[in-house]
Design an enzyme around this catalytic site. Structure first.
Site, PDB file in Angstrom:
ATOM      1  N   LYS A 234      -8.179   2.009  -5.260  1.00 46.98           N
ATOM      2  CA  LYS A 234      -8.608   2.898  -6.333  1.00 46.98           C
ATOM      3  C   LYS A 234      -8.136   2.348  -7.669  1.00 46.98           C
ATOM      4  CE  LYS A 234      -7.255   6.310  -3.239  1.00 46.98           C
ATOM      5  NZ  LYS A 234      -6.606   7.535  -2.893  1.00 46.98           N
TER       6      LYS A 234
HETATM    7  N1  GLU Z   1      -1.814   9.173   1.004  1.00 49.48           N
HETATM    8  C1  GLU Z   1      -2.004   7.965   1.750  1.00 49.48           C
HETATM    9  C2  GLU Z   1      -3.058   7.108   1.070  1.00 49.48           C
HETATM   10  O1  GLU Z   1      -3.865   7.615   0.306  1.00 49.48           O
HETATM   11  C3  GLU Z   1      -2.455   8.229   3.164  1.00 49.48           C
HETATM   12  C4  GLU Z   1      -1.401   8.824   3.988  1.00 49.48           C
HETATM   13  C5  GLU Z   1      -1.727   9.032   5.448  1.00 49.48           C
HETATM   14  O2  GLU Z   1      -2.901   9.137   5.823  1.00 49.48           O
HETATM   15  O3  GLU Z   1      -0.775   9.102   6.228  1.00 49.48           O
HETATM   16  O4  GLU Z   1      -3.065   5.917   1.305  1.00 49.48           O
END
Ligand code: GLU
Length: 302
Positions: A234
């Site tokens: 992103k």
């Molecule tokens: N918040 C994490 C990310 O956007 C993903 C965390 C998870 O799926 O355990 O990469």
């Protein structure tokens, strides 16, 4: 046991192809099991969060037909739960304050995710040193996670990672602790996510054991990469998923996941997703950590 899956994006930018793949895979797996699919916004790392990104991700998911059950959880509203978990670890002698700076640790042996913590503050902070982070004490045993896509993953935390951070020096709660506390609190039984998190999974299973939580089943899908093999991110130049062309993006994500192409007659999101749920088969997902993103996505990546 009721199946509960989840998607847990960090609101650091728009939904891009890589995050669509994780969202779609976890949504399809939940729907194919007639389970629930929860949404959690992982907004603890405020320095990386982009204002407006969370509502944009939620809106895009809805327009792609990936509608979550219940209300979305926001990690920033759950810090009291992380504090309680750290307190439990601390009282059990399993967490300790660490005074090491990043540059002091840089010389340590490389591990699976940065330098292996050499144990400097394990037995107490040295004279005049201030606590900069809290770490959890690891043990010498092996941890094996049987991933539904990637197969068995074995790690020895003592030599592959070392005592790891659960609360960071600059304030935020570490992802590893927050994700474990929240998956348990939300009753998550199945985690389907990108393989960039595969190496974190043994740490999460270890914390689950220390905190008395059951480990969910894990399935890690390949991460979409550009021509140089870099993860589409992103923060990088990956284009945002365009919900106006939802069907095209969903078809590309299904192909990426090795699933059969829905019939040409599936020209709307609902029909396409219904077909995809009916034919969903985790065993078709390539057991690779990375895989090139489709051409039309890569064309817009410099
Ligand atoms: N918040 C994490 C990310 O956007 C993903 C965390 C998870 O799926 O355990 O990469």
């Amino acid at each position: 046991m009721e199946y509960r899956g989840r998607f847990a994006p960090s609101p650091t930018g728009d939904l891009h192809f890589g995050s669509l793949v994780s969202a779609l895979a976890s949504w399809l797996d939940a729907r194919a099991h007639r389970g629930r699919w929860l949404l959690r916004i992982e907004d603890l790392d405020t320095a990386r969060c982009v204002p407006g990104a969370a509502p944009a991700i939620i809106g895009a998911l809805e327009r792609l037909g990936l509608v979550h059950d219940g209300t979305a959880e926001w990690q920033s509203a759950r810090t009291a739960h992380y504090a309680r978990a750290l307190e439990r670890l601390r009282l059990a002698g399993l967490a300790f304050p660490c005074g090491c700076s990043r540059s002091e640790l840089a010389a340590a042996a490389p591990g699976v995710d940065g330098p292996v913590y050499p144990g400097t503050c394990r037995e107490g902070l040295g004279e005049g040193r201030l606590a900069r982070a809290w770490r959890v004490r690891v043990d010498a045993g092996d941890i094996v996670v049987d991933d539904a896509i990637q197969g068995p993953i074995r790690q020895r935390l003592g030599t592959d990672v070392g005592d790891f951070v659960v609360r960071r020096a600059d304030g935020p709660w570490a992802y590893q602790l927050a994700v474990v506390v929240d998956d348990a609190a939300q009753g998550v039984t199945h985690v389907v996510r990108g393989a960039d998190l595969l190496d974190s999974t043994p740490r999460q299973c270890y914390l689950q054991r220390l905190l008395g939580f059951e480990s969910p089943r894990y399935a890690h899908v390949p991460v979409a990469v550009d021509r140089q093999g870099n993860k589409l991110s992103k923060q990088g130049l990956a284009p945002a998923v365009d919900p106006q062309s939802a069907v095209r993006w969903l078809r590309a994500a299904l192909e990426f996941l090795g699933q059969p192409a829905p019939p040409a007659s599936a020209t709307d999101v609902r029909t396409l997703l219904d077909r995809a749920v009916a034919r969903w088969d985790v065993r078709r997902i390539p057991a690779r950590r990375t895989q090139p993103a489709p051409e039309f996505v890569l064309r817009s990546v410099q």
